[in-house]
Scaffold this motif. Structure first.
Motif, PDB file in Angstrom:
ATOM      1  N   ARG A 191     -14.656   2.938   4.379  1.00  0.00           N
ATOM      2  CA  ARG A 191     -16.103   2.744   4.549  1.00  0.00           C
ATOM      3  C   ARG A 191     -16.440   1.327   5.015  1.00  0.00           C
ATOM      4  O   ARG A 191     -17.450   1.099   5.674  1.00  0.00           O
ATOM      5  N   ALA A 192     -15.577   0.373   4.666  1.00  0.00           N
ATOM      6  CA  ALA A 192     -15.786  -1.011   5.089  1.00  0.00           C
ATOM      7  C   ALA A 192     -15.292  -1.264   6.512  1.00  0.00           C
ATOM      8  O   ALA A 192     -15.411  -2.387   7.018  1.00  0.00           O
ATOM      9  N   GLY A 193     -14.743  -0.238   7.154  1.00  0.00           N
ATOM     10  CA  GLY A 193     -14.286  -0.378   8.524  1.00  0.00           C
ATOM     11  C   GLY A 193     -12.927  -1.025   8.673  1.00  0.00           C
ATOM     12  O   GLY A 193     -12.593  -1.539   9.749  1.00  0.00           O
ATOM     13  N   LEU A 194     -12.116  -0.987   7.612  1.00  0.00           N
ATOM     14  CA  LEU A 194     -10.775  -1.556   7.695  1.00  0.00           C
ATOM     15  C   LEU A 194      -9.812  -0.561   8.335  1.00  0.00           C
ATOM     16  O   LEU A 194      -9.898   0.650   8.113  1.00  0.00           O
ATOM     17  N   ASP A 195      -8.893  -1.072   9.122  1.00  0.00           N
ATOM     18  CA  ASP A 195      -7.839  -0.245   9.700  1.00  0.00           C
ATOM     19  C   ASP A 195      -6.594  -0.249   8.825  1.00  0.00           C
ATOM     20  O   ASP A 195      -5.845   0.725   8.795  1.00  0.00           O
ATOM     21  N   VAL A 196      -6.365  -1.380   8.128  1.00  0.00           N
ATOM     22  CA  VAL A 196      -5.175  -1.558   7.284  1.00  0.00           C
ATOM     23  C   VAL A 196      -5.608  -2.206   5.980  1.00  0.00           C
ATOM     24  O   VAL A 196      -6.401  -3.151   5.976  1.00  0.00           O
ATOM     25  N   VAL A 197      -5.073  -1.702   4.867  1.00  0.00           N
ATOM     26  CA  VAL A 197      -5.336  -2.325   3.571  1.00  0.00           C
ATOM     27  C   VAL A 197      -4.049  -2.322   2.753  1.00  0.00           C
ATOM     28  O   VAL A 197      -3.279  -1.363   2.799  1.00  0.00           O
ATOM     29  N   ALA A 198      -3.786  -3.418   2.066  1.00  0.00           N
ATOM     30  CA  ALA A 198      -2.624  -3.487   1.174  1.00  0.00           C
ATOM     31  C   ALA A 198      -3.095  -3.337  -0.264  1.00  0.00           C
ATOM     32  O   ALA A 198      -4.091  -3.953  -0.662  1.00  0.00           O
ATOM     33  N   TRP A 218       0.966   2.967  -5.686  1.00  0.00           N
ATOM     34  CA  TRP A 218       1.392   3.147  -4.301  1.00  0.00           C
ATOM     35  C   TRP A 218       1.264   4.589  -3.801  1.00  0.00           C
ATOM     36  O   TRP A 218       0.692   4.818  -2.736  1.00  0.00           O
ATOM     37  N   ALA A 219       1.802   5.540  -4.532  1.00  0.00           N
ATOM     38  CA  ALA A 219       1.839   6.923  -4.043  1.00  0.00           C
ATOM     39  C   ALA A 219       0.428   7.452  -3.795  1.00  0.00           C
ATOM     40  O   ALA A 219       0.153   8.066  -2.755  1.00  0.00           O
ATOM     41  N   GLU A 220      -0.468   7.203  -4.737  1.00  0.00           N
ATOM     42  CA  GLU A 220      -1.851   7.681  -4.586  1.00  0.00           C
ATOM     43  C   GLU A 220      -2.540   7.012  -3.399  1.00  0.00           C
ATOM     44  O   GLU A 220      -3.249   7.664  -2.629  1.00  0.00           O
ATOM     45  N   ALA A 221      -2.337   5.721  -3.251  1.00  0.00           N
ATOM     46  CA  ALA A 221      -2.962   4.993  -2.146  1.00  0.00           C
ATOM     47  C   ALA A 221      -2.422   5.462  -0.797  1.00  0.00           C
ATOM     48  O   ALA A 221      -3.187   5.659   0.156  1.00  0.00           O
ATOM     49  N   LEU A 222      -1.109   5.634  -0.700  1.00  0.00           N
ATOM     50  CA  LEU A 222      -0.502   6.077   0.552  1.00  0.00           C
ATOM     51  C   LEU A 222      -0.996   7.468   0.945  1.00  0.00           C
ATOM     52  O   LEU A 222      -1.276   7.726   2.122  1.00  0.00           O
ATOM     53  N   ALA A 223      -1.116   8.352  -0.037  1.00  0.00           N
ATOM     54  CA  ALA A 223      -1.624   9.700   0.240  1.00  0.00           C
ATOM     55  C   ALA A 223      -3.067   9.649   0.717  1.00  0.00           C
ATOM     56  O   ALA A 223      -3.464  10.359   1.657  1.00  0.00           O
ATOM     57  N   ALA A 224      -3.869   8.795   0.089  1.00  0.00           N
ATOM     58  CA  ALA A 224      -5.265   8.647   0.506  1.00  0.00           C
ATOM     59  C   ALA A 224      -5.350   8.076   1.911  1.00  0.00           C
ATOM     60  O   ALA A 224      -6.209   8.482   2.710  1.00  0.00           O
ATOM     61  N   GLY A 225      -4.466   7.145   2.225  1.00  0.00           N
ATOM     62  CA  GLY A 225      -4.454   6.577   3.560  1.00  0.00           C
ATOM     63  C   GLY A 225      -4.167   7.618   4.626  1.00  0.00           C
ATOM     64  O   GLY A 225      -4.778   7.612   5.700  1.00  0.00           O
ATOM     65  N   GLU A 226      -3.242   8.528   4.323  1.00  0.00           N
ATOM     66  CA  GLU A 226      -2.936   9.608   5.255  1.00  0.00           C
ATOM     67  C   GLU A 226      -4.164  10.478   5.489  1.00  0.00           C
ATOM     68  O   GLU A 226      -4.457  10.870   6.620  1.00  0.00           O
ATOM     69  N   ARG A 227      -4.910  10.781   4.431  1.00  0.00           N
ATOM     70  CA  ARG A 227      -6.092  11.632   4.552  1.00  0.00           C
ATOM     71  C   ARG A 227      -7.215  10.950   5.310  1.00  0.00           C
ATOM     72  O   ARG A 227      -7.939  11.588   6.077  1.00  0.00           O
ATOM     73  N   LEU A 228      -7.376   9.658   5.072  1.00  0.00           N
ATOM     74  CA  LEU A 228      -8.557   8.958   5.576  1.00  0.00           C
ATOM     75  C   LEU A 228      -8.318   8.161   6.854  1.00  0.00           C
ATOM     76  O   LEU A 228      -9.254   7.577   7.399  1.00  0.00           O
ATOM     77  N   GLY A 229      -7.085   8.136   7.320  1.00  0.00           N
ATOM     78  CA  GLY A 229      -6.802   7.418   8.547  1.00  0.00           C
ATOM     79  C   GLY A 229      -6.780   5.913   8.391  1.00  0.00           C
ATOM     80  O   GLY A 229      -7.037   5.179   9.349  1.00  0.00           O
ATOM     81  N   VAL A 230      -6.471   5.445   7.183  1.00  0.00           N
ATOM     82  CA  VAL A 230      -6.327   4.014   6.925  1.00  0.00           C
ATOM     83  C   VAL A 230      -4.858   3.742   6.636  1.00  0.00           C
ATOM     84  O   VAL A 230      -4.259   4.398   5.769  1.00  0.00           O
ATOM     85  N   ARG A 231      -4.289   2.783   7.333  1.00  0.00           N
ATOM     86  CA  ARG A 231      -2.893   2.456   7.068  1.00  0.00           C
ATOM     87  C   ARG A 231      -2.797   1.648   5.783  1.00  0.00           C
ATOM     88  O   ARG A 231      -3.495   0.642   5.615  1.00  0.00           O
ATOM     89  N   VAL A 232      -1.944   2.077   4.856  1.00  0.00           N
ATOM     90  CA  VAL A 232      -1.784   1.404   3.568  1.00  0.00           C
ATOM     91  C   VAL A 232      -0.456   0.658   3.547  1.00  0.00           C
ATOM     92  O   VAL A 232       0.601   1.239   3.810  1.00  0.00           O
ATOM     93  N   VAL A 233      -0.528  -0.633   3.254  1.00  0.00           N
ATOM     94  CA  VAL A 233       0.666  -1.457   3.094  1.00  0.00           C
ATOM     95  C   VAL A 233       0.988  -1.539   1.605  1.00  0.00           C
ATOM     96  O   VAL A 233       0.157  -2.005   0.817  1.00  0.00           O
ATOM     97  N   PRO A 234       2.147  -1.076   1.163  1.00  0.00           N
ATOM     98  CA  PRO A 234       2.503  -1.149  -0.258  1.00  0.00           C
ATOM     99  C   PRO A 234       2.850  -2.581  -0.654  1.00  0.00           C
ATOM    100  O   PRO A 234       3.712  -3.219  -0.040  1.00  0.00           O
ATOM    101  N   GLY A 235       2.170  -3.084  -1.658  1.00  0.00           N
ATOM    102  CA  GLY A 235       2.405  -4.460  -2.085  1.00  0.00           C
ATOM    103  C   GLY A 235       2.219  -4.642  -3.577  1.00  0.00           C
ATOM    104  O   GLY A 235       2.035  -3.678  -4.330  1.00  0.00           O
TER     105      GLY A 235
END
Length: 285
Positions: free
Chosen positions: A27-34, A44-61
């Motif tokens: 919603r904030a217009g980010l393309d990538v979030v860690a 990590w797993a929940e965030a990565l799955a959400a990134g796949e659904r929402l089109g946001v690349r998630v960097v695990p950190g």
């Protein structure tokens, strides 16, 4: 491309679940979030799955809490192996210390505030890393303080009679373990003098000797002069320069994307992580 490499969820001291952080990033217009929760990779797993659904690349950190001669040092790690036994042993010791420290602080302030340990646990999600922010949330819920900021400025400050220090690793050891686990270590908000004492340039140089690869320069807790100095230091030490929000949901005023990282820096971080992973495969790690 808009990139934010420092956020927190309910896996540590944020107020949104990992998927919620990613949704807010979209919603904030980010393309990538860690996702960089304190001393844990549980989100990590929940965030990565959400990134796949929402089109946001998630960097695990992750953000590793360290201490150097009594000064708090925070180390961001990207793409490390979450199952690395040496790194996980260090993190487990830190999490245990945080929990013990939080409980002792609550016990010290019970007579004045009426707060009990169960009140704090009500604000902890699952196996989240427990810290002072959870005590702050319990104090807010009890009407003792208005918000987290007031809690940290009074009852939870380092000058409070209720304050209890906790055990944390030396940053040089933490950096070495992150590198051994295939991660890319970046020093978080190192010049945030408004938070208290900071490490000096010589300390940062020593961390580079231990394997530090980057420094978070653009952060809301850094003044313009502090940012300028850190850029010069990064240039002299050949460090990558990042910028991030340090988002905690409603736990802090920090806004997603208020500071960002250049795409070429993220590309370099990922390249170094891939190189580390390949080296670990060769060693059979």
């Amino acid at each position: 491309m808009r990139i934010d490499l420092h956020t927190h969820s309910t896996a540590s001291d944020g107020t949104e679940p990992p998927s919620g952080v990613v949704g807010s990033a979209a919603r904030a217009g980010l393309d990538v979030v860690a996702l960089t929760d304190h001393d844990t990779t549980d989100g990590w797993a929940e965030a990565l799955a959400a990134g796949e659904r929402l089109g946001v690349r998630v960097v695990p950190g992750m953000e590793v809490s360290c201490l150097l001669r009594g000064v708090s040092v925070h180390l961001l790690s990207y793409w490390h192996d979450p199952a690395d036994p040496a790194l996980e042993a260090m993190l487990d010791a830190s999490r245990t210390s945080r929990r013990t420290r939080a409980r002792r602080m609550v016990e010290r302030m019970t007579a004045e505030t009426g707060l009990c340990w169960e009140d704090v646990l009500a604000h902890v999600h699952g196996e989240a890393t427990i810290g002072r922010p959870h005590i702050a949330d319990a104090l807010v819920a009890a009407g003792v303080v208005a918000d987290r900021d007031e809690a940290f400025a009074t009852l939870l400050s380092g000058r409070s009679p209720y304050f209890v220090p906790h055990t944390a690793p030396d940053p040089l050891r933490a950096i070495a373990l992150v590198r051994a686990a295939g991660g890319v270590p970046v020093l978080a908000h190192p010049a945030a003098s408004k938070r208290g004492s900071c490490v000096g340039d010589a300390d940062v140089e020593a961390m580079v000797g231990a394997g530090l690869l980057g420094v978070e320069v653009d952060h809301r807790d850094h003044s313009e002069d502090e940012r300028r100095h850190l850029r010069e230091l990064a240039r002299s030490l050949d460090l990558l320069v990042t910028g991030s929000s340090d988002y905690h949901g409603t736990g802090k005023r920090n806004l997603l994307g208020e500071n960002t990282t250049a795409p070429e820096v993220l590309q370099e971080i990922e390249s170094r992580a891939r190189g580390a992973a390949a080296a670990r495969e060769v060693r059979g790690a």
